[in-house]
Design a protein around this motif. Structure first.
Motif, PDB file in Angstrom:
ATOM      1  N   ARG A 408     -13.961  77.213  22.817  1.00 46.64           N
ATOM      2  CA  ARG A 408     -12.838  77.943  22.204  1.00 46.64           C
ATOM      3  C   ARG A 408     -13.268  78.562  20.878  1.00 46.64           C
ATOM      4  NH1 ARG A 408      -7.533  77.222  23.461  1.00 46.64           N
ATOM      5  NH2 ARG A 408      -7.376  79.072  22.144  1.00 46.64           N
ATOM      6  N   GLU A 409     -14.048  77.807  20.101  1.00 47.23           N
ATOM      7  CA  GLU A 409     -14.536  78.313  18.813  1.00 47.23           C
ATOM      8  C   GLU A 409     -15.461  79.511  19.000  1.00 47.23           C
ATOM      9  OE1 GLU A 409     -16.437  75.020  17.006  1.00 47.23           O
ATOM     10  OE2 GLU A 409     -14.566  73.989  16.466  1.00 47.23           O
ATOM     11  N   LYS A 410     -16.081  79.618  20.156  1.00 49.25           N
ATOM     12  CA  LYS A 410     -17.005  80.717  20.426  1.00 49.25           C
ATOM     13  C   LYS A 410     -16.312  81.930  21.040  1.00 49.25           C
ATOM     14  CE  LYS A 410     -20.033  77.866  18.970  1.00 49.25           C
ATOM     15  NZ  LYS A 410     -20.433  77.935  17.548  1.00 49.25           N
ATOM     16  N   GLY A 411     -14.980  81.879  21.158  1.00 45.46           N
ATOM     17  CA  GLY A 411     -14.232  83.039  21.636  1.00 45.46           C
ATOM     18  C   GLY A 411     -13.753  82.957  23.067  1.00 45.46           C
ATOM     19  N   PHE A 412     -14.029  81.860  23.772  1.00 47.51           N
ATOM     20  CA  PHE A 412     -13.541  81.686  25.142  1.00 47.51           C
ATOM     21  C   PHE A 412     -12.050  81.325  25.123  1.00 47.51           C
ATOM     22  CE2 PHE A 412     -18.027  81.386  25.700  1.00 47.51           C
ATOM     23  CZ  PHE A 412     -18.315  81.662  27.027  1.00 47.51           C
ATOM     24  N   ASN A 413     -11.323  81.833  26.084  1.00 45.81           N
ATOM     25  CA  ASN A 413      -9.884  81.575  26.171  1.00 45.81           C
ATOM     26  C   ASN A 413      -9.543  80.808  27.448  1.00 45.81           C
ATOM     27  OD1 ASN A 413      -9.055  83.010  23.769  1.00 45.81           O
ATOM     28  ND2 ASN A 413      -9.611  84.887  24.879  1.00 45.81           N
ATOM     29  N   PRO A 414      -8.492  79.979  27.400  1.00 50.17           N
ATOM     30  CA  PRO A 414      -8.098  79.189  28.581  1.00 50.17           C
ATOM     31  C   PRO A 414      -7.745  80.090  29.762  1.00 50.17           C
ATOM     32  CG  PRO A 414      -7.000  78.374  26.600  1.00 50.17           C
ATOM     33  CD  PRO A 414      -7.648  79.665  26.226  1.00 50.17           C
ATOM     34  N   ALA A 415      -8.095  79.618  30.960  1.00 46.89           N
ATOM     35  CA  ALA A 415      -7.789  80.354  32.185  1.00 46.89           C
ATOM     36  C   ALA A 415      -7.382  79.352  33.260  1.00 46.89           C
ATOM     37  CB  ALA A 415      -8.989  81.181  32.634  1.00 46.89           C
ATOM     38  N   GLU A 416      -6.919  79.872  34.416  1.00 46.71           N
ATOM     39  CA  GLU A 416      -6.462  79.032  35.512  1.00 46.71           C
ATOM     40  C   GLU A 416      -7.420  79.153  36.700  1.00 46.71           C
ATOM     41  OE1 GLU A 416      -4.009  77.007  35.112  1.00 46.71           O
ATOM     42  OE2 GLU A 416      -3.426  77.812  33.143  1.00 46.71           O
ATOM     43  N   VAL A 417      -7.251  78.233  37.650  1.00 42.19           N
ATOM     44  CA  VAL A 417      -8.088  78.256  38.849  1.00 42.19           C
ATOM     45  C   VAL A 417      -7.937  79.590  39.579  1.00 42.19           C
ATOM     46  CG1 VAL A 417      -8.504  77.189  41.102  1.00 42.19           C
ATOM     47  CG2 VAL A 417      -7.994  75.751  39.111  1.00 42.19           C
ATOM     48  N   ASP A 418      -6.707  80.114  39.593  1.00 39.14           N
ATOM     49  CA  ASP A 418      -6.466  81.377  40.291  1.00 39.14           C
ATOM     50  C   ASP A 418      -7.198  82.550  39.654  1.00 39.14           C
ATOM     51  OD1 ASP A 418      -4.905  80.205  42.194  1.00 39.14           O
ATOM     52  OD2 ASP A 418      -2.999  80.611  41.173  1.00 39.14           O
ATOM     53  N   ASP A 419      -7.660  82.383  38.403  1.00 42.56           N
ATOM     54  CA  ASP A 419      -8.386  83.454  37.719  1.00 42.56           C
ATOM     55  C   ASP A 419      -9.857  83.502  38.121  1.00 42.56           C
ATOM     56  OD1 ASP A 419      -6.120  84.228  36.216  1.00 42.56           O
ATOM     57  OD2 ASP A 419      -6.500  82.615  34.769  1.00 42.56           O
ATOM     58  N   LEU A 420     -10.315  82.482  38.836  1.00 43.29           N
ATOM     59  CA  LEU A 420     -11.720  82.404  39.213  1.00 43.29           C
ATOM     60  C   LEU A 420     -12.040  83.344  40.368  1.00 43.29           C
ATOM     61  CD1 LEU A 420     -12.254  78.513  39.174  1.00 43.29           C
ATOM     62  CD2 LEU A 420     -13.060  80.159  37.466  1.00 43.29           C
ATOM     63  N   PRO A 421     -13.294  83.751  40.524  1.00 41.26           N
ATOM     64  CA  PRO A 421     -13.692  84.510  41.709  1.00 41.26           C
ATOM     65  C   PRO A 421     -13.365  83.708  42.979  1.00 41.26           C
ATOM     66  CG  PRO A 421     -15.444  84.526  40.076  1.00 41.26           C
ATOM     67  CD  PRO A 421     -14.420  83.551  39.582  1.00 41.26           C
ATOM     68  N   ILE A 422     -13.116  84.378  44.067  1.00 42.35           N
ATOM     69  CA  ILE A 422     -12.654  83.716  45.299  1.00 42.35           C
ATOM     70  C   ILE A 422     -13.616  82.625  45.753  1.00 42.35           C
ATOM     71  CG2 ILE A 422     -12.179  84.073  47.749  1.00 42.35           C
ATOM     72  CD1 ILE A 422     -11.177  86.883  47.034  1.00 42.35           C
ATOM     73  N   LYS A 423     -14.917  82.917  45.772  1.00 41.41           N
ATOM     74  CA  LYS A 423     -15.893  81.934  46.239  1.00 41.41           C
ATOM     75  C   LYS A 423     -15.921  80.702  45.322  1.00 41.41           C
ATOM     76  CE  LYS A 423     -18.971  85.156  48.623  1.00 41.41           C
ATOM     77  NZ  LYS A 423     -20.338  85.743  48.682  1.00 41.41           N
ATOM     78  N   LYS A 424     -15.765  80.929  44.029  1.00 42.25           N
ATOM     79  CA  LYS A 424     -15.780  79.799  43.093  1.00 42.25           C
ATOM     80  C   LYS A 424     -14.494  79.001  43.196  1.00 42.25           C
ATOM     81  CE  LYS A 424     -17.550  77.250  39.903  1.00 42.25           C
ATOM     82  NZ  LYS A 424     -18.769  76.454  40.150  1.00 42.25           N
ATOM     83  N   LYS A 425     -13.389  79.700  43.456  1.00 41.70           N
ATOM     84  CA  LYS A 425     -12.095  79.020  43.570  1.00 41.70           C
ATOM     85  C   LYS A 425     -12.111  78.060  44.763  1.00 41.70           C
ATOM     86  CE  LYS A 425      -8.777  81.847  44.041  1.00 41.70           C
ATOM     87  NZ  LYS A 425      -7.597  82.746  43.998  1.00 41.70           N
TER      88      LYS A 425
END
Length: 442
Positions: A408-425
Motif C-alpha cells: 500500500r505504501e508503494k502505491g498499490f490499491n486494494p482489489a477484489e478477486v473479480d478484478d483478476l485476469p480470468i485464468k488467475k481468478k
C-alpha cells in the motif's frame, strides 16, 4: 558466551566466499605516510599478515609525504611545489632517501615479527625490495625545473611476479632509479597504480582518515565509477585546494580501473580491522572505485536458481510465499528479475503477464533480511513495472498475506478477486485468502 560463539560462526560463514575468491589473487596496498604514523599501524600490519596467510599475493607501496615534510621542517627547509607536485632539489632528495629508507626498514621489521602471542605468530614472511621501478625526470614545466622529481618510465613486472610466486611480499617505496644511475622522487599513489596495472592486480587498496569518500551529508559513498572519481579530483583542483592523499589516490584508482584493475578500495586507517571488513563482507566499510557497480539488477538466468532458492526458502517455510520446486523455477526462470551483490542474490521478483487483460502478476517478491530496510524493494517494483510496460501491460497486481501495508505504501490499491485476469481468478486459493493489490503503471 553463546552469542559471541554464534557471532564468530556467522562471521566465518559470511567471509568464506570472499576467502575463496581472494585466494591466489594479487593485491597492491598503499600505506601512506599518515598510516605509518597512526596508532593503528601495528593492527594494519597484522591484518596484512592475515591476508598473506590466506594465500593472497601482496605488493606494498609505502608513502612518506608526512615524514618528508616533518624532516624538511627539522632541517629548516621550506618545501617547494608546482601544480601540487613537490620540487626535489639535491638536498631535498638526500632527505627523502634517508626518510624512505628508514621507513622501508621499519615496515620490513614489522612484517618480520613472528613471536608467540602476536598476530604474526609463525607467519615467517619474506619481504623483498629492489629496483623494480625505473624512473625518469619529470622535467621542466612553465620554466619550473622539477629537478629530482620523477615519473615512472617502466615497471619490472616480471621480476615482481617472480617474487610473488615465490611467496614473498614485495615492498616498494616512493623513490625510483633511472638507467643513468640516478634516483628520483615519485608520488607513491602513482607507483601503486602503475604497479597494480603492470602486474594485473585484482585490487588496489589505500587508507585515509575518514571511512572513505564522504558526500555532502558526511555519509560514505560506497561506490564510485572512474568518472565520479575524476570529477571529485577536478572539483578539488578547480577550487585551488591542495590535493589530499585521498584525492591523489582517487586519481590513481581511476587510472588503474580504466587499465584493468577491477576494484580499488579506500578505507579508514583509524578503524580497527577496516581492511578486513572491506574485503570480507558483502557491504564493505569504505569506498570502492570500479567500472561496474558491486550491485546490479538484471533478468535471471538458469545459473541463478540456487541463489533464488536460498533467498525464498525461509519465506516459503514461514508461509509467506507459495512453495516453488526447483523444476518449476527452471521452467519460469525467464519471468524473474534479481538484485545481485558480489555474486549473491539479495532480491528477486517474478512477472507473469496476462496479455488479454493487459495485466501482470508480480510474484515471489523477496529481499534478503540484511537489506529489507533499504530501497531494494522500490527498485524491484520500478524494474518489474518498467518490464510490464515494455510488454504492453497497464496494471500489475500482487497477492499477499503478510506485506499488505508495505505494498500500500508503494502505491498499490486494494482489489477484489473479480478484478483478476480470468485464468488467475480460476486459480485463486480461497483457503489461503490472500489480499489482492493493484498498481496502475500507465
Amino acid at each position: 558466551m553463546k552469542e559471541r560463539t554464534t557471532e564468530l560462526v556467522e562471521g566465518l560463514r559470511h567471509s568464506a566466499p570472499y576467502i575463496n575468491a581472494h585466494h591466489g589473487k594479487t593485491f597492491v596496498i598503499l600505506l601512506t605516510g599518515a598510516v605509518l604514523k597512526s596508532n593503528n599501524y601495528s593492527s594494519i600490519i597484522s591484518d596484512i599478515g592475515l591476508l598473506y596467510s590466506l594465500g593472497i599475493k601482496l605488493v606494498i607501496v609505502n608513502g612518506a609525504r608526512n615524514q618528508i615534510d616533518e624532516s624538511l621542517k627539522n632541517h629548516n627547509i621550506e618545501p617547494k611545489y608546482h601544480k601540487n607536485t613537490r620540487i626535489t632539489d639535491a638536498v631535498t632528495l638526500d632527505i627523502i632517501k634517508q626518510v624512505t629508507g628508514m621507513l622501508q626498514l621499519n615496515i620490513t621489521a614489522s612484517l618480520s615479527m613472528s613471536l608467540n602471542n602476536t598476530p604474526l605468530q609463525g607467519a615467517h614472511i619474506n619481504v623483498v625490495s629492489g629496483n623494480f621501478v625505473i624512473a625518469q625526470p619529470l622535467g621542466i614545466d612553465e620554466g619550473i625545473d622539477y629537478c629530482h622529481t620523477g615519473k615512472i618510465r617502466r615497471i619490472n613486472s616480471e621480476a615482481i611476479d617472480d617474487q610473488l610466486n615465490r611467496g614473498s611480499i614485495v615492498l616498494l617505496g616512493p623513490v625510483g632509479v633511472s638507467v643513468t644511475g640516478e634516483s628520483f622522487n615519485l608520488a607513491s599513489e602513482d607507483v601503486a597504480a602503475e604497479v597494480a596495472i603492470r602486474v594485473k592486480a585484482d585490487k588496489l587498496i589505500s587508507f585515509c582518515a575518514e571511512q572513505g569518500v564522504l558526500d555532502e551529508q558526511g555519509k560514505v559513498i560506497t561506490d564510485l565509477f572512474p568518472i565520479d572519481a575524476d570529477n571529485y579530483v577536478n572539483c578539488k583542483q578547480q577550487l585551488g585546494k591542495y590535493l589530499s592523499s585521498e584525492a591523489r589516490f582517487l586519481k590513481a584508482a581511476s587510472k588503474a580501473c580504466r587499465n584493468g584493475v577491477r576494484r580499488s578500495h579506500l578505507v579508514s586507517y583509524l578503524i580497527d580491522g577496516a581492511i578486513l571488513q572491506e574485503l570480507f563482507s558483502r557491504d564493505g566499510i569504505g569506498t570502492q572505485v570500479a567500472k561496474e557497480h558491486s550491485e546490479q539488477i538484471r533478468l535471471a538466468t538458469i545459473n541463478d536458481i540456487g541463489g533464488i532458492l536460498e533467498l525464498i526458502r525461509p519465506l516459503e517455510e514461514q508461509g509467506i510465499l507459495v512453495k516453488r520446486s526447483r523444476e518449476q523455477l527452471e521452467m519460469e526462470i525467464d519471468k524473474f528479475t534479481i538484485i545481485e551483490r558480489d555474486n549473491m542474490t539479495i532480491g528477486c521478483a517474478a512477472l507473469y503477464p496476462y496479455q488479454e487483460e493487459k495485466m501482470g502478476e508480480m510474484a515471489c517478491v523477496a529481499i534478503h533480511p540484511d537489506y529489507r530496510n533499504s530501497s531494494r524493494g522500490d527498485l524491484l517494483i520500478s524494474t518489474v513495472a518498467s518490464r510490464a510496460q515494455n510488454l504492453g501491460l497497464n496494471k500489475i497486481f500482487v497477492l499477499t498475506t503478510r506485506s499488505i501495508h508495505w505494498f500500500r505504501e508503494k502505491g498499490f490499491n486494494p482489489a477484489e478477486v473479480d478484478d483478476l485476469p480470468i485464468k488467475k481468478k480460476l486459480l485463486y486459493n480461497y483457503q489461503r485468502n490472500s489480499k489482492i493489490l493493484m498498481l496502475d503503471i500507465i
